[in-house]
Design an enzyme around this catalytic site. Structure first.
Site, PDB file in Angstrom:
ATOM      1  N   ASP A 212       0.852  -1.197   0.000  1.00 34.12           N
ATOM      2  CA  ASP A 212       0.000   0.000   0.000  1.00 34.12           C
ATOM      3  C   ASP A 212       0.888   1.247   0.000  1.00 34.12           C
ATOM      4  O   ASP A 212       0.697   2.158   0.788  1.00 34.12           O
ATOM      5  CB  ASP A 212      -0.916  -0.007   1.237  1.00 34.12           C
ATOM      6  CG  ASP A 212      -2.000   1.054   1.144  1.00 34.12           C
ATOM      7  OD1 ASP A 212      -2.216   1.598   0.039  1.00 34.12           O
ATOM      8  OD2 ASP A 212      -2.614   1.364   2.182  1.00 34.12           O
TER       9      ASP A 212
ATOM     10  N   LYS B 228       2.510   3.268  -6.004  1.00 38.34           N
ATOM     11  CA  LYS B 228       1.855   2.240  -6.838  1.00 38.34           C
ATOM     12  C   LYS B 228       2.802   1.656  -7.887  1.00 38.34           C
ATOM     13  O   LYS B 228       2.722   0.463  -8.190  1.00 38.34           O
ATOM     14  CB  LYS B 228       0.581   2.792  -7.493  1.00 38.34           C
ATOM     15  CG  LYS B 228      -0.385   3.453  -6.508  1.00 38.34           C
ATOM     16  CD  LYS B 228      -0.703   2.607  -5.285  1.00 38.34           C
ATOM     17  CE  LYS B 228      -1.126   3.441  -4.087  1.00 38.34           C
ATOM     18  NZ  LYS B 228      -1.116   2.733  -2.808  1.00 38.34           N
TER      19      LYS B 228
ATOM     20  N   ASP C 116      -3.530  -2.995  -2.164  1.00 33.35           N
ATOM     21  CA  ASP C 116      -4.603  -1.987  -2.195  1.00 33.35           C
ATOM     22  C   ASP C 116      -4.453  -1.108  -3.438  1.00 33.35           C
ATOM     23  O   ASP C 116      -3.393  -1.094  -4.086  1.00 33.35           O
ATOM     24  CB  ASP C 116      -4.506  -1.117  -0.927  1.00 33.35           C
ATOM     25  CG  ASP C 116      -5.697  -0.177  -0.781  1.00 33.35           C
ATOM     26  OD1 ASP C 116      -6.746  -0.417  -1.411  1.00 33.35           O
ATOM     27  OD2 ASP C 116      -5.582   0.817  -0.033  1.00 33.35           O
ATOM     28  N   ASN C 117      -5.524  -0.385  -3.782  1.00 32.81           N
ATOM     29  CA  ASN C 117      -5.482   0.653  -4.843  1.00 32.81           C
ATOM     30  C   ASN C 117      -5.103   0.124  -6.218  1.00 32.81           C
ATOM     31  O   ASN C 117      -4.490   0.854  -7.008  1.00 32.81           O
ATOM     32  CB  ASN C 117      -4.477   1.766  -4.484  1.00 32.81           C
ATOM     33  CG  ASN C 117      -4.753   2.416  -3.147  1.00 32.81           C
ATOM     34  OD1 ASN C 117      -3.909   2.397  -2.268  1.00 32.81           O
ATOM     35  ND2 ASN C 117      -5.930   2.984  -2.992  1.00 32.81           N
TER      36      ASN C 117
ATOM     37  N   GLU D 173     -11.165   4.730  -0.500  1.00 32.46           N
ATOM     38  CA  GLU D 173     -11.424   4.979   0.917  1.00 32.46           C
ATOM     39  C   GLU D 173     -12.374   6.144   1.186  1.00 32.46           C
ATOM     40  O   GLU D 173     -12.317   7.175   0.548  1.00 32.46           O
ATOM     41  CB  GLU D 173     -10.103   5.216   1.680  1.00 32.46           C
ATOM     42  CG  GLU D 173      -9.162   6.225   1.057  1.00 32.46           C
ATOM     43  CD  GLU D 173      -8.200   5.585   0.059  1.00 32.46           C
ATOM     44  OE1 GLU D 173      -8.470   4.472  -0.405  1.00 32.46           O
ATOM     45  OE2 GLU D 173      -7.181   6.229  -0.248  1.00 32.46           O
TER      46      GLU D 173
END
Ligand SMILES: C[S@@+](CC[C@H](N)C(=O)[O-])C[C@H]1O[C@@H](n2cnc3c(N)ncnc32)[C@H](O)[C@@H]1O
Length: 302
Positions: free
Chosen positions: A226, A229, A254-255, A286
């Protein structure tokens, strides 16, 4: 900025822009302004003012989110928004959450993000996906890349086995200090080890994990990605080169849709059923319900 002052400032901007729009040659300090831009400023300011006045139901119109967008450049360089909100979170938690009560600390962080300032934690909705992955994996050694204010680490610490230890790597020392303060308040400061660095810092952090924290081949049961990226895939390769993951270990990312890690997703798809088995969880970014996101839960097949 509190609810009332944000609403007042936004209303004032809206009224001022509307008055200028009515003028034949709208100008500020002698500078001519395009009518379209003025109309847009008036409309956005009006929407922000209305949203703030009725309790901030729309995330994208919250002053704290608009301020976050203005801070994206600062964020890109330092991974802090630039208005002190990360330190304000630690103050808020210490003032509003019961000491040594991890549930109450997580609750207070979510409350701060919904009602005070938006933060880039994994958040409550995606956090539940992470909770389930850790609970199912029952890991004893966990690695997190990207601590920020320590929210996801708290969620993992809450459900990991009693003898487990979570190692969390954070690029910014100020974020690591915020997280440590919050973990200490929650009473889990001794179950999470934060290391300031990155896996790409010429071997320094990799060495620290190996030499000071007994990371060895097959020792890692769970990893949570996380952080930056574009570094998901390079850092996964760094972990694989060290052979730390045991077969059956789980990596959660995540993401993957927003802001997005397309190369990481493509890698997992390419190796599906051979080296990895991945579940894609469709969810939202989020603290709101508009932007879609993906969390990937991948089991390492060895
Ligand atoms: C999205 S936030 C992490 C949120 C946190 N996991 C949570 O849910 O509570 C990303 C964090 O990763 C850190 N970061 C960025 N690049 C990094 C890297 N290469 N290695 C480790 N941390 C990094 C940033 O400083 C920032 O604090």
């Amino acid at each position: 900025m509190n609810k009332h002052s944000a609403a007042i400032v936004a209303s004032a901007v809206s009224v001022a822009s509307s008055i200028m729009l009515a003028a034949r040659r709208p100008a500020v300090f002698g500078l001519r302004l395009p009518r379209l831009a003025l109309a847009a400023v008036a409309a956005i300011a009006l929407a922000v003012a209305a949203n703030e006045s009725v309790g901030k139901p729309v995330m994208f119109l919250r002053w704290s989110y608009v301020r976050f967008l203005f801070g994206l450049r600062h964020m890109g360089a330092t991974w802090q928004v630039g208005d002190g909100r990360e330190q304000a979170l630690a103050d808020y938690v210490c003032a509003h959450a019961r000491r040594n009560d991890i549930d109450d600390v997580i609750r207070a962080i979510d409350e701060f993000c919904y009602t005070k300032s938006y933060l880039i934690n994994i958040g409550d909705e995606k956090g539940r996906i992470l909770d389930r992955a850790v609970t199912a994996a029952r890991p004893r050694r966990l690695l997190e890349l990207g601590t920020y204010c320590g929210y996801s680490a708290l969620r993992m610490a809450r459900v990991m086995p009693a003898d487990a230890v979570l190692y969390s790597i954070e690029f910014n020392a100020a974020n690591a200090a915020v997280a440590q303060r919050i973990w200490d308040h929650a009473g889990v400061g001794d179950r999470i080890v934060v290391i300031v660095g990155t896996l790409g810092d010429d071997g320094k952090t990799l060495r620290a994990l190996r030499d000071d924290h007994e990371f060895s081949p097959g020792a890692l049961d769970f990893a949570f990605l996380d952080h930056e990226k574009d570094e998901y895939l390079p850092d996964l390769h760094r972990i694989l080169e060290q052979a730390w993951l045991r077969p059956g270990a789980v990596v959660v990312a995540d993401n993957v849709k927003y802001p997005g890690a397309p190369e990481y997703r493509a890698f997992m798809r390419r190796h599906e059923g051979t080296r990895w088995a991945t579940r894609e969880h469709r969810t939202h970014a989020e603290y709101q319900k508009v932007l879609k996101d993906l969390v990937l839960e991948s089991t390492y097949l060895g």
